[in-house]
Design a protein around this motif. Structure first.
Motif, mmCIF file in Angstrom:
data_model
loop_
_atom_site.group_PDB
_atom_site.id
_atom_site.type_symbol
_atom_site.label_atom_id
_atom_site.label_comp_id
_atom_site.label_asym_id
_atom_site.label_seq_id
_atom_site.Cartn_x
_atom_site.Cartn_y
_atom_site.Cartn_z
ATOM 1 N N VAL A 160 0.864 -1.185 0.000
ATOM 2 C CA VAL A 160 0.000 0.000 0.000
ATOM 3 C C VAL A 160 0.899 1.234 0.000
ATOM 4 O O VAL A 160 2.065 1.157 0.396
ATOM 5 C CB VAL A 160 -0.920 0.048 1.253
ATOM 6 N N PRO A 161 0.363 2.383 -0.430
ATOM 7 C CA PRO A 161 1.152 3.615 -0.297
ATOM 8 C C PRO A 161 1.443 3.879 1.186
ATOM 9 O O PRO A 161 0.563 3.732 2.029
ATOM 10 C CB PRO A 161 0.233 4.684 -0.889
ATOM 11 N N GLN A 162 2.678 4.233 1.496
ATOM 12 C CA GLN A 162 3.058 4.477 2.878
ATOM 13 C C GLN A 162 2.217 5.605 3.474
ATOM 14 O O GLN A 162 2.016 6.644 2.864
ATOM 15 C CB GLN A 162 4.545 4.832 2.956
ATOM 16 N N SER A 163 1.669 5.346 4.683
ATOM 17 C CA SER A 163 0.816 6.342 5.342
ATOM 18 C C SER A 163 0.836 6.124 6.846
ATOM 19 O O SER A 163 0.292 5.128 7.344
ATOM 20 C CB SER A 163 -0.626 6.258 4.823
ATOM 21 N N TYR A 164 1.445 7.048 7.574
ATOM 22 C CA TYR A 164 1.440 6.948 9.027
ATOM 23 C C TYR A 164 0.045 7.202 9.597
ATOM 24 O O TYR A 164 -0.305 6.664 10.652
ATOM 25 C CB TYR A 164 2.444 7.930 9.638
ATOM 26 N N VAL A 165 -0.747 8.001 8.891
ATOM 27 C CA VAL A 165 -2.110 8.265 9.359
ATOM 28 C C VAL A 165 -2.930 6.975 9.346
ATOM 29 O O VAL A 165 -3.609 6.633 10.333
ATOM 30 C CB VAL A 165 -2.796 9.354 8.508
ATOM 31 N N GLU A 166 -2.878 6.233 8.225
ATOM 32 C CA GLU A 166 -3.599 4.963 8.144
ATOM 33 C C GLU A 166 -3.009 3.943 9.121
ATOM 34 O O GLU A 166 -3.737 3.174 9.748
ATOM 35 C CB GLU A 166 -3.553 4.412 6.716
ATOM 36 N N ALA A 167 -1.690 3.947 9.235
ATOM 37 C CA ALA A 167 -1.044 3.048 10.196
ATOM 38 C C ALA A 167 -1.547 3.333 11.605
ATOM 39 O O ALA A 167 -1.888 2.414 12.364
ATOM 40 C CB ALA A 167 0.472 3.215 10.129
ATOM 41 N N TYR A 168 -1.615 4.604 11.945
ATOM 42 C CA TYR A 168 -2.056 5.007 13.283
ATOM 43 C C TYR A 168 -3.495 4.571 13.529
ATOM 44 O O TYR A 168 -3.836 4.106 14.622
ATOM 45 C CB TYR A 168 -1.926 6.522 13.432
ATOM 46 N N ARG A 169 -4.340 4.743 12.511
ATOM 47 C CA ARG A 169 -5.735 4.334 12.666
ATOM 48 C C ARG A 169 -5.846 2.858 13.009
ATOM 49 O O ARG A 169 -6.499 2.479 13.994
ATOM 50 C CB ARG A 169 -6.515 4.597 11.376
ATOM 51 N N TRP A 170 -5.202 1.988 12.223
ATOM 52 C CA TRP A 170 -5.362 0.552 12.424
ATOM 53 C C TRP A 170 -4.653 0.075 13.693
ATOM 54 O O TRP A 170 -5.157 -0.804 14.404
ATOM 55 C CB TRP A 170 -4.867 -0.212 11.198
ATOM 56 N N ARG A 188 3.735 7.042 16.151
ATOM 57 C CA ARG A 188 3.397 8.359 16.701
ATOM 58 C C ARG A 188 4.617 9.292 16.671
ATOM 59 O O ARG A 188 4.489 10.486 16.415
ATOM 60 C CB ARG A 188 2.867 8.220 18.122
ATOM 61 N N SER A 189 5.784 8.706 16.917
ATOM 62 C CA SER A 189 6.995 9.543 16.944
ATOM 63 C C SER A 189 7.348 10.104 15.565
ATOM 64 O O SER A 189 8.130 11.053 15.461
ATOM 65 C CB SER A 189 8.179 8.726 17.487
ATOM 66 N N GLN A 190 6.767 9.536 14.519
ATOM 67 C CA GLN A 190 7.047 9.991 13.156
ATOM 68 C C GLN A 190 5.982 10.951 12.624
ATOM 69 O O GLN A 190 6.070 11.399 11.481
ATOM 70 C CB GLN A 190 7.130 8.776 12.213
ATOM 71 N N MET A 191 4.972 11.263 13.442
ATOM 72 C CA MET A 191 3.814 12.011 12.963
ATOM 73 C C MET A 191 3.768 13.424 13.538
ATOM 74 O O MET A 191 4.265 13.682 14.639
ATOM 75 C CB MET A 191 2.517 11.265 13.327
ATOM 76 N N THR A 192 3.113 14.309 12.786
ATOM 77 C CA THR A 192 2.830 15.652 13.285
ATOM 78 C C THR A 192 1.564 15.602 14.131
ATOM 79 O O THR A 192 0.771 14.649 14.023
ATOM 80 C CB THR A 192 2.608 16.614 12.120
ATOM 81 N N PRO A 193 1.334 16.599 14.985
ATOM 82 C CA PRO A 193 0.084 16.631 15.766
ATOM 83 C C PRO A 193 -1.157 16.560 14.880
ATOM 84 O O PRO A 193 -2.148 15.912 15.250
ATOM 85 C CB PRO A 193 0.174 17.959 16.516
ATOM 86 N N ALA A 231 0.545 -4.073 18.829
ATOM 87 C CA ALA A 231 0.018 -2.793 18.361
ATOM 88 C C ALA A 231 0.451 -1.655 19.275
ATOM 89 O O ALA A 231 0.799 -0.567 18.817
ATOM 90 C CB ALA A 231 -1.502 -2.854 18.268
ATOM 91 N N VAL A 232 0.427 -1.916 20.580
ATOM 92 C CA VAL A 232 0.850 -0.897 21.551
ATOM 93 C C VAL A 232 2.303 -0.509 21.313
ATOM 94 O O VAL A 232 2.661 0.675 21.333
ATOM 95 C CB VAL A 232 0.647 -1.408 22.994
ATOM 96 N N ARG A 233 3.139 -1.513 21.047
ATOM 97 C CA ARG A 233 4.554 -1.230 20.791
ATOM 98 C C ARG A 233 4.745 -0.480 19.476
ATOM 99 O O ARG A 233 5.502 0.492 19.398
ATOM 100 C CB ARG A 233 5.361 -2.529 20.779
ATOM 101 N N ASN A 234 4.054 -0.917 18.423
ATOM 102 C CA ASN A 234 4.228 -0.304 17.105
ATOM 103 C C ASN A 234 3.711 1.124 17.056
ATOM 104 O O ASN A 234 4.267 1.977 16.360
ATOM 105 C CB ASN A 234 3.526 -1.141 16.034
ATOM 106 N N ILE A 235 2.635 1.384 17.799
ATOM 107 C CA ILE A 235 2.026 2.705 17.712
ATOM 108 C C ILE A 235 2.931 3.779 18.313
ATOM 109 O O ILE A 235 2.908 4.940 17.874
ATOM 110 C CB ILE A 235 0.624 2.706 18.372
ATOM 111 N N ASP A 236 3.756 3.401 19.270
ATOM 112 C CA ASP A 236 4.686 4.366 19.858
ATOM 113 C C ASP A 236 5.671 4.866 18.809
ATOM 114 O O ASP A 236 5.960 6.069 18.728
ATOM 115 C CB ASP A 236 5.437 3.745 21.032
ATOM 116 N N TYR A 237 6.178 3.948 17.998
ATOM 117 C CA TYR A 237 7.106 4.355 16.940
ATOM 118 C C TYR A 237 6.402 5.215 15.894
ATOM 119 O O TYR A 237 6.907 6.263 15.481
ATOM 120 C CB TYR A 237 7.727 3.135 16.259
#
Length: 281
Positions: free
Chosen positions: A229-239, A259-264, A251-257
């Motif tokens: 899929v096209p890379q998307s931290y927003v979609e990653a964050y949602r799922w 989140r660190s790559q995303m803007t508010p 999921a808890v572990r992955n979401i921390d990483y």
């Protein structure tokens, strides 16, 4: 002339299909008995739905004692899960076997599970596979999934990834979410099939849309990496958020990483998408 024709026709019909009083009585008795058994089974179902397990057991037993296969399956389920009775795997296996011997696919699949786990019967991978196959051949999706697991792991059968894929696909095509997840895993890793991230994503999404937390974390990770899929931290964050909400530790572990790559603003959008999500069945 009309009377003669009517009489001849009636005589011909009577001669061809004569029914004695004894036959009629037997037919009425069988019809009444079947109705009685069916009414007990349906009363048991209703009580079971209402979590009135004492009455469910009572009505299911009456039907089961008269040979009703599905009632026997429910008897096994009640004893297996300890609903209204002390949990008794041996008794559960006894009822499952009676129903399974009558061809009830659900009972065959559950008896396979009993053999797989050694509950109420001696543990036997071969027996587990035998009962799974009987149920799977009738189209039971849970048994098809379990048979796929067996071919993937080589327990009770010769390991065969292609055969695992075949059974997973049959179950997945019926909407079985665990089978969809495992099929996604197989396409992601290329075991038994050519590696195909897009196909992996397709199967993950089907299961994720049903609310399966393993599929959601895998789909979120594919979005984070841009695999299939096209890379998307927003979609990653949602799922990942949806999976983490169900207690998935990965999921808890992955979401921390992520989140660190995303803007508010991206985090806010991911949270909005997660809040708006609804399962599809």
């Amino acid at each position: 002339m009309i009377k003669a024709i009517v009489l001849a026709t009636a005589l011909a019909l009577t001669t061809a299909g004569a029914v004695t009083a004894q036959d009629a009585g037997r037919s009425n008795f069988e019809t009444g008995r079947e109705a009685y058994i069916r009414s007990n089974f349906e009363a048991g179902q209703q009580a079971y739905i209402l979590t009135d397990y004492a009455n469910a057991l009572r009505f299911f037993r009456m039907a089961a004692d008269q040979g009703h296969a599905e009632a026997r399956f429910y008897m096994g389920l009640i004893y297996s899960e300890g609903r209204g009775v002390p949990q008794d795997y041996a008794e559960a296996a006894r009822w499952y076997r009676m129903a399974a011997d009558q061809g009830n696919a659900d009972a065959q699949g559950n008896l396979g599970l009993m053999y797989a786990n050694g509950r109420g019967v001696p543990q036997s991978d071969a027996e587990a596979v035998r009962w799974y196959r009987m149920a799977a051949d009738q189209g039971n999706d849970s048994a098809q999934f379990n048979l796929g697991v067996r071919y993937g792991s080589g327990q009770g059968v010769q390991q065969d990834y292609a055969e695992a894929v075949r059974w997973y696909r049959m179950a997945a095509d019926q909407g079985n979410a665990p089978a969809q997840v495992n099929l996604g895993n197989i396409y992601r890793t290329g075991q038994g099939v050519p590696q195909d991230y897009a196909e992996a994503v397709r199967w993950y999404r089907m299961a994720a849309d049903q609310g399966n937390d393993s599929a959601q974390v895998n789909l979120g990770t594919m979005y984070a990496l841009g695999n299939g899929v096209p890379q998307s931290y927003v979609e990653a964050y949602r799922w990942l958020t949806l999976s983490a909400a169900q207690g998935n530790a990965q999921a808890v572990r992955n979401i921390d990483y992520v989140r660190s790559q995303m803007t508010p603003a991206q985090i806010a959008e991911g949270e909005r998408l997660a809040a708006a999500w609804r399962p599809r069945f």
